[in-house]
Design a protein around this motif. Structure first.
Motif, PDB file in Angstrom:
ATOM      1  N   GLU A   1       7.373  -2.773  36.268  1.00 17.46           N
ATOM      2  CA  GLU A   1       6.741  -2.288  37.527  1.00 17.46           C
ATOM      3  C   GLU A   1       7.541  -2.955  38.662  1.00 17.46           C
TER       4      GLU A   1
ATOM      5  N   HIS B   1      11.108  -0.906  38.302  1.00 12.73           N
ATOM      6  CA  HIS B   1      10.981   0.390  38.780  1.00 12.73           C
ATOM      7  C   HIS B   1      10.925   0.445  40.381  1.00 12.73           C
TER       8      HIS B   1
ATOM      9  N   HIS C   1      13.794   2.307  42.937  1.00 14.02           N
ATOM     10  CA  HIS C   1      13.387   3.326  43.843  1.00 14.02           C
ATOM     11  C   HIS C   1      13.739   2.958  45.377  1.00 14.02           C
TER      12      HIS C   1
ATOM     13  N   THR D   1      15.637   5.465  37.180  1.00 14.84           N
ATOM     14  CA  THR D   1      13.834   5.115  37.653  1.00 14.84           C
ATOM     15  C   THR D   1      13.405   6.090  36.775  1.00 14.84           C
TER      16      THR D   1
ATOM     17  N   THR E   1      10.064   4.958  33.820  1.00 16.67           N
ATOM     18  CA  THR E   1       8.738   5.400  33.966  1.00 16.67           C
ATOM     19  C   THR E   1       8.510   6.282  32.708  1.00 16.67           C
TER      20      THR E   1
END
Length: 326
Positions: free
Chosen positions: A195, A198, A202, A293, A297
């Motif tokens: 997390e 990510h 981003h 990215t 995910t």
């Protein structure tokens, strides 16, 4: 609009260079200056000329009298001395700042151009709060194992200080031109929980869209120069005032080194040029970041993750801070 407020630390260095030059033109040694002025400490002049102390305008005025500086030089250098000592006004921009972060913020302030390379980390000016926290926590564990105790609240202070420094990239007006080369390995899963990574990827996608920011991802197997391997992270700083000395900062993990020597600077400029040439260009880097990215995910297709089709990239408007279609 006036240019960005100059860095106090660079004003001190600039003042020191100018004062040393005037002393040499006057044909005086440091010992002769100390003797004629009557300063008690011989190191006082050395610290002033090397930019290591906050200048007293009265001391600077006395030196300018001794060196026979003309009216124009006096006005300019006394103005620089005032800026070099005005830490109170400058620090209003950074109300929460540890000493280490303050030294970096001082160096970055007033920059016209920043170029950075890091073989293992995302540079501080690009880090999310989560990524910065992971980095600081891991370093803290090393210090604790080595017997060093740090205040419990220092970690969050460091995180907030790092975020405060990042406003440099979006300040209006006169945001610096910023270029960074990121090793592919720095954006791998070893750098933090999924997390956190990510969120960091981003943010890099968004920052890459700023008109003053250029990011390059360096693939792990690409050749740099004549098989050159950069040994450490480094940053190059060029300032709005062309007479302020360009500065090199070398990150050594627990010890940082700074230099303004032209020969050393030029070596690192060559290395940075090689790195940029070997790395992906800005457009391919953005595509790489978007796809990375998406892979993290598990989203599909990767090219549409949060940013729309890869063939129609978006751009952040500097006046609004929003992502808009190009």
């Amino acid at each position: 609009m006036p240019p960005a407020a100059p860095s106090p630390i660079m004003r001190r260095r600039r003042l020191g260079i100018e004062l040393r030059s005037l002393r040499e033109i006057a044909g005086l040694t440091g010992d002769q200056v100390i003797e004629r002025i009557g300063w008690a400490s011989a190191s006082k002049l050395s610290r002033l000329e090397n930019g290591r102390s906050r200048p007293d305008p009265q001391d600077v005025s006395v030196l300018l009298d001794l060196y026979g500086a003309d009216a124009a030089a006096r006005e300019e250098l006394l103005g620089i001395a005032g800026e070099a000592g005005d830490m109170r006004g400058w620090l209003k921009n950074f109300p929460v700042m540890t000493q280490q972060q303050r030294s970096w913020a001082e160096l970055e302030a007033g920059c016209a151009e920043i170029s950075e390379y890091n073989p293992v980390l995302v540079p501080g000016l690009l880090q999310t709060a989560g990524y910065a926290r992971v980095r600081l926590q891991s370093a803290r564990r090393v210090s604790e194992r080595a017997g060093e105790q740090k205040p419990a609240d220092e970690l969050e202070t460091e995180v907030q200080a790092r975020l405060a420094r990042q406003t440099l990239l979006t300040r209006e007006p006169h945001a610096p031109t910023y270029t960074a080369v990121l090793e592919e390995a720095t954006l791998g899963r070893r750098s933090g929980p999924p997390e956190v990574l990510h969120e960091q990827l981003h943010q890099l996608c968004e920052l890459a869209l700023l008109p003053n920011v250029t990011l390059h991802v360096l693939p792990r197997d690409v050749q740099v120069g004549d098989w050159y391997l950069p040994p450490t992270a480094f940053s190059l700083y060029r300032f709005a005032d062309p007479l302020d000395p360009e500065t090199l900062a070398i990150e050594g993990g627990f010890v940082d080194v700074m230099s303004t020597e032209s020969i050393t600077l030029n070596r690192y400029k060559v290395v940075f040029e090689w790195l940029c040439t070997a790395a992906l260009d800005a457009s391919d880097t953005l595509s790489w970041l978007i796809e990375a990215t998406g892979r993290l995910t598990g989203a599909a297709p990767a090219s549409t993750v949060a940013f729309g089709p890869a063939t129609a990239p978006t751009q952040r408007r500097r006046d609004s801070g929003r992502l808009t279609d190009r």
